[in-house]
Design a protein around this motif. Structure first.
Motif, PDB file in Angstrom:
ATOM      1  N   LEU A   1      23.835 -13.637  15.844  1.00 40.15           N
ATOM      2  CA  LEU A   1      24.337 -12.259  15.858  1.00 40.15           C
ATOM      3  C   LEU A   1      23.443 -11.299  15.083  1.00 40.15           C
ATOM      4  O   LEU A   1      23.286 -10.138  15.465  1.00 40.15           O
ATOM      5  CB  LEU A   1      25.768 -12.211  15.310  1.00 40.15           C
ATOM      6  N   PHE A   2      22.839 -11.795  14.002  1.00 41.48           N
ATOM      7  CA  PHE A   2      21.968 -10.921  13.220  1.00 41.48           C
ATOM      8  C   PHE A   2      20.726 -10.549  14.026  1.00 41.48           C
ATOM      9  O   PHE A   2      20.340  -9.374  14.074  1.00 41.48           O
ATOM     10  CB  PHE A   2      21.589 -11.587  11.892  1.00 41.48           C
TER      11      PHE A   2
ATOM     12  N   LEU B   1      20.413 -10.527  17.281  1.00 42.81           N
ATOM     13  CA  LEU B   1      20.848  -9.648  18.357  1.00 42.81           C
ATOM     14  C   LEU B   1      21.054  -8.228  17.835  1.00 42.81           C
ATOM     15  O   LEU B   1      20.636  -7.253  18.469  1.00 42.81           O
ATOM     16  CB  LEU B   1      22.140 -10.173  18.976  1.00 42.81           C
ATOM     17  N   SER B   2      21.655  -8.102  16.663  1.00 43.56           N
ATOM     18  CA  SER B   2      21.889  -6.786  16.062  1.00 43.56           C
ATOM     19  C   SER B   2      20.576  -6.102  15.710  1.00 43.56           C
ATOM     20  O   SER B   2      20.428  -4.889  15.912  1.00 43.56           O
ATOM     21  CB  SER B   2      22.750  -6.916  14.807  1.00 43.56           C
ATOM     22  N   GLN B   3      19.613  -6.854  15.198  1.00 43.52           N
ATOM     23  CA  GLN B   3      18.296  -6.292  14.887  1.00 43.52           C
ATOM     24  C   GLN B   3      17.616  -5.776  16.154  1.00 43.52           C
ATOM     25  O   GLN B   3      17.019  -4.691  16.152  1.00 43.52           O
ATOM     26  CB  GLN B   3      17.407  -7.340  14.224  1.00 43.52           C
ATOM     27  N   THR B   4      17.712  -6.544  17.224  1.00 46.01           N
ATOM     28  CA  THR B   4      17.112  -6.139  18.493  1.00 46.01           C
ATOM     29  C   THR B   4      17.752  -4.852  19.002  1.00 46.01           C
ATOM     30  O   THR B   4      17.066  -3.914  19.396  1.00 46.01           O
ATOM     31  CB  THR B   4      17.251  -7.261  19.536  1.00 46.01           C
ATOM     32  N   ALA B   5      19.070  -4.804  18.986  1.00 43.07           N
ATOM     33  CA  ALA B   5      19.782  -3.608  19.446  1.00 43.07           C
ATOM     34  C   ALA B   5      19.438  -2.405  18.574  1.00 43.07           C
ATOM     35  O   ALA B   5      19.215  -1.304  19.086  1.00 43.07           O
ATOM     36  CB  ALA B   5      21.283  -3.856  19.450  1.00 43.07           C
ATOM     37  N   ALA B   6      19.385  -2.597  17.273  1.00 43.30           N
ATOM     38  CA  ALA B   6      19.051  -1.492  16.367  1.00 43.30           C
ATOM     39  C   ALA B   6      17.662  -0.944  16.679  1.00 43.30           C
ATOM     40  O   ALA B   6      17.462   0.278  16.712  1.00 43.30           O
ATOM     41  CB  ALA B   6      19.128  -1.963  14.911  1.00 43.30           C
TER      42      ALA B   6
ATOM     43  N   PRO C   1      17.660  -0.344  10.701  1.00 42.89           N
ATOM     44  CA  PRO C   1      17.902  -1.778  10.536  1.00 42.89           C
ATOM     45  C   PRO C   1      18.300  -2.170   9.115  1.00 42.89           C
ATOM     46  O   PRO C   1      18.861  -3.248   8.908  1.00 42.89           O
ATOM     47  CB  PRO C   1      16.578  -2.418  10.939  1.00 42.89           C
TER      48      PRO C   1
ATOM     49  N   LEU D   1      21.888  -3.345   8.420  1.00 40.55           N
ATOM     50  CA  LEU D   1      22.321  -4.688   8.809  1.00 40.55           C
ATOM     51  C   LEU D   1      22.153  -5.635   7.638  1.00 40.55           C
ATOM     52  O   LEU D   1      21.101  -5.697   7.021  1.00 40.55           O
ATOM     53  CB  LEU D   1      21.495  -5.191   9.999  1.00 40.55           C
TER      54      LEU D   1
END
Length: 93
Positions: A24-25, A27-32, A39, A42
């Motif tokens: 999830l981290f 994925l969140s970095q990619t989306a950000a 970033p 996060l």
């Protein structure tokens, strides 16, 4: 993907998702990055750092059956999220 299964008259269980394994981290970095968000907002944590019901360390699924039976591969996470950026705001929910 569902319509491809219907058209080919496939039955059974299929794991549908991307070929990349991301936590999830990540994925969140990619989306950000794609949405140009900060970033530094996060904060990575471990599943062991929260007081919750026991969870498996790895919950990824194999998409080999989908790729084999449907003769197609999925796009990268970056490409999928990138397409979300390109959708006009009027068509988003």
């Amino acid at each position: 993907v569902i319509w491809h299964c219907v058209y080919k008259r496939l039955t059974g269980l299929y794991n549908i998702g991307g070929a990349q394994r991301l936590n999830l981290f990540a994925l969140s970095q990619t989306a950000a990055a794609i949405f140009r968000l900060d970033p530094s907002m996060l904060i990575p944590i471990s599943i062991h750092d929260i007081n919750a019901a026991p969870r498996a360390a790895d919950t990824s699924f194999s998409t080999a059956k989908m790729t084999r039976d449907l003769s197609f591969s999925t796009e990268t996470v970056q490409a999928g999220i990138g397409r979300m950026v390109s959708v006009p705001a009027s068509t988003k929910l």
